[in-house]
Design a protein around this motif. Structure first.
Motif, PDB file in Angstrom:
ATOM      1  N   THR A   1     -24.322  35.736   3.688  1.00 21.07           N
ATOM      2  CA  THR A   1     -23.731  37.058   3.537  1.00 21.07           C
ATOM      3  C   THR A   1     -24.124  37.986   4.683  1.00 21.07           C
ATOM      4  O   THR A   1     -23.429  38.951   4.953  1.00 21.07           O
ATOM      5  CB  THR A   1     -24.168  37.688   2.206  1.00 21.07           C
ATOM      6  OG1 THR A   1     -25.592  37.728   2.150  1.00 21.07           O
ATOM      7  CG2 THR A   1     -23.627  36.882   1.031  1.00 21.07           C
ATOM      8  N   LYS A   2     -25.255  37.734   5.332  1.00 17.87           N
ATOM      9  CA  LYS A   2     -25.655  38.529   6.485  1.00 17.87           C
ATOM     10  C   LYS A   2     -26.502  37.679   7.424  1.00 17.87           C
ATOM     11  O   LYS A   2     -26.970  36.599   7.062  1.00 17.87           O
ATOM     12  CB  LYS A   2     -26.410  39.782   6.057  1.00 17.87           C
ATOM     13  CG  LYS A   2     -27.653  39.537   5.239  1.00 17.87           C
ATOM     14  CD  LYS A   2     -28.249  40.846   4.791  1.00 17.87           C
ATOM     15  CE  LYS A   2     -29.384  40.582   3.816  1.00 17.87           C
ATOM     16  NZ  LYS A   2     -29.991  41.792   3.337  1.00 17.87           N
ATOM     17  N   ARG A   3     -26.690  38.152   8.630  1.00 17.22           N
ATOM     18  CA  ARG A   3     -27.412  37.421   9.660  1.00 17.22           C
ATOM     19  C   ARG A   3     -28.888  37.252   9.280  1.00 17.22           C
ATOM     20  O   ARG A   3     -29.518  38.196   8.804  1.00 17.22           O
ATOM     21  CB  ARG A   3     -27.278  38.182  10.971  1.00 17.22           C
ATOM     22  CG  ARG A   3     -27.751  37.443  12.158  1.00 17.22           C
ATOM     23  CD  ARG A   3     -27.382  38.255  13.396  1.00 17.22           C
ATOM     24  NE  ARG A   3     -27.939  37.669  14.569  1.00 17.22           N
ATOM     25  CZ  ARG A   3     -27.294  36.833  15.362  1.00 17.22           C
ATOM     26  NH1 ARG A   3     -26.055  36.514  15.066  1.00 17.22           N
ATOM     27  NH2 ARG A   3     -27.865  36.324  16.416  1.00 17.22           N
ATOM     28  N   MET A   4     -29.433  36.060   9.506  1.00 20.58           N
ATOM     29  CA  MET A   4     -30.836  35.796   9.190  1.00 20.58           C
ATOM     30  C   MET A   4     -31.690  35.946  10.438  1.00 20.58           C
ATOM     31  O   MET A   4     -31.260  35.616  11.538  1.00 20.58           O
ATOM     32  CB  MET A   4     -31.004  34.389   8.627  1.00 20.58           C
ATOM     33  CG  MET A   4     -30.419  34.218   7.258  1.00 20.58           C
ATOM     34  SD  MET A   4     -30.609  32.557   6.618  1.00 20.58           S
ATOM     35  CE  MET A   4     -32.345  32.520   6.287  1.00 20.58           C
ATOM     36  N   GLN A   5     -32.902  36.410  10.258  1.00 17.32           N
ATOM     37  CA  GLN A   5     -33.858  36.528  11.351  1.00 17.32           C
ATOM     38  C   GLN A   5     -34.628  35.210  11.480  1.00 17.32           C
ATOM     39  O   GLN A   5     -34.629  34.379  10.572  1.00 17.32           O
ATOM     40  CB  GLN A   5     -34.831  37.677  11.076  1.00 17.32           C
ATOM     41  CG  GLN A   5     -34.154  39.022  10.912  1.00 17.32           C
ATOM     42  CD  GLN A   5     -33.461  39.463  12.181  1.00 17.32           C
ATOM     43  OE1 GLN A   5     -33.953  39.260  13.284  1.00 17.32           O
ATOM     44  NE2 GLN A   5     -32.287  40.066  12.026  1.00 17.32           N
ATOM     45  N   LEU A   6     -35.280  35.009  12.607  1.00 14.77           N
ATOM     46  CA  LEU A   6     -35.978  33.746  12.871  1.00 14.77           C
ATOM     47  C   LEU A   6     -37.025  33.388  11.811  1.00 14.77           C
ATOM     48  O   LEU A   6     -37.084  32.238  11.379  1.00 14.77           O
ATOM     49  CB  LEU A   6     -36.614  33.775  14.264  1.00 14.77           C
ATOM     50  CG  LEU A   6     -37.301  32.492  14.687  1.00 14.77           C
ATOM     51  CD1 LEU A   6     -36.296  31.346  14.744  1.00 14.77           C
ATOM     52  CD2 LEU A   6     -37.979  32.661  16.025  1.00 14.77           C
ATOM     53  N   PRO A   7     -37.872  34.335  11.338  1.00 16.53           N
ATOM     54  CA  PRO A   7     -38.850  33.953  10.297  1.00 16.53           C
ATOM     55  C   PRO A   7     -38.207  33.407   9.020  1.00 16.53           C
ATOM     56  O   PRO A   7     -38.765  32.549   8.349  1.00 16.53           O
ATOM     57  CB  PRO A   7     -39.610  35.245  10.019  1.00 16.53           C
ATOM     58  CG  PRO A   7     -39.466  36.049  11.254  1.00 16.53           C
ATOM     59  CD  PRO A   7     -38.108  35.711  11.797  1.00 16.53           C
ATOM     60  N   ALA A   8     -37.032  33.882   8.675  1.00 16.97           N
ATOM     61  CA  ALA A   8     -36.343  33.378   7.488  1.00 16.97           C
ATOM     62  C   ALA A   8     -35.586  32.093   7.795  1.00 16.97           C
ATOM     63  O   ALA A   8     -35.387  31.255   6.918  1.00 16.97           O
ATOM     64  CB  ALA A   8     -35.377  34.429   6.964  1.00 16.97           C
ATOM     65  N   GLU A   9     -35.179  31.931   9.034  1.00 19.55           N
ATOM     66  CA  GLU A   9     -34.402  30.761   9.427  1.00 19.55           C
ATOM     67  C   GLU A   9     -35.254  29.490   9.445  1.00 19.55           C
ATOM     68  O   GLU A   9     -34.788  28.416   9.052  1.00 19.55           O
ATOM     69  CB  GLU A   9     -33.820  31.009  10.828  1.00 19.55           C
ATOM     70  CG  GLU A   9     -32.857  29.981  11.283  1.00 19.55           C
ATOM     71  CD  GLU A   9     -31.495  30.137  10.652  1.00 19.55           C
ATOM     72  OE1 GLU A   9     -30.926  29.097  10.291  1.00 19.55           O
ATOM     73  OE2 GLU A   9     -31.004  31.258  10.526  1.00 19.55           O
TER      74      GLU A   9
END
Length: 57
Positions: free
Chosen positions: A41-49
């Motif tokens: 639903t929205k762009r993920m940041q690297l720590p979550a990726e």
């Protein structure tokens, strides 16, 4: 799947079809980014990726 009435046989068929489609989508998810892009639903940041990449489907 279309059925004129809900019978035990049509429910079993619907469940089998749903399980098959879920398995196909889940198995393709690791190989194709298309499914991942469409479900986010929205762009993920690297720590979550990073953890998401290593979790089982």
């Amino acid at each position: 799947m279309h059925s004129p009435s809900l019978t035990p046989a049509s429910l079993r068929g619907g469940r089998a079809l749903a399980a098959l489609l879920a398995m196909m989508i889940t198995s393709k998810r690791t190989h194709m980014d298309y499914f991942v892009r469409r479900t986010r639903t929205k762009r993920m940041q690297l720590p979550a990726e990073m953890p998401r990449a290593f979790l089982p489907p």
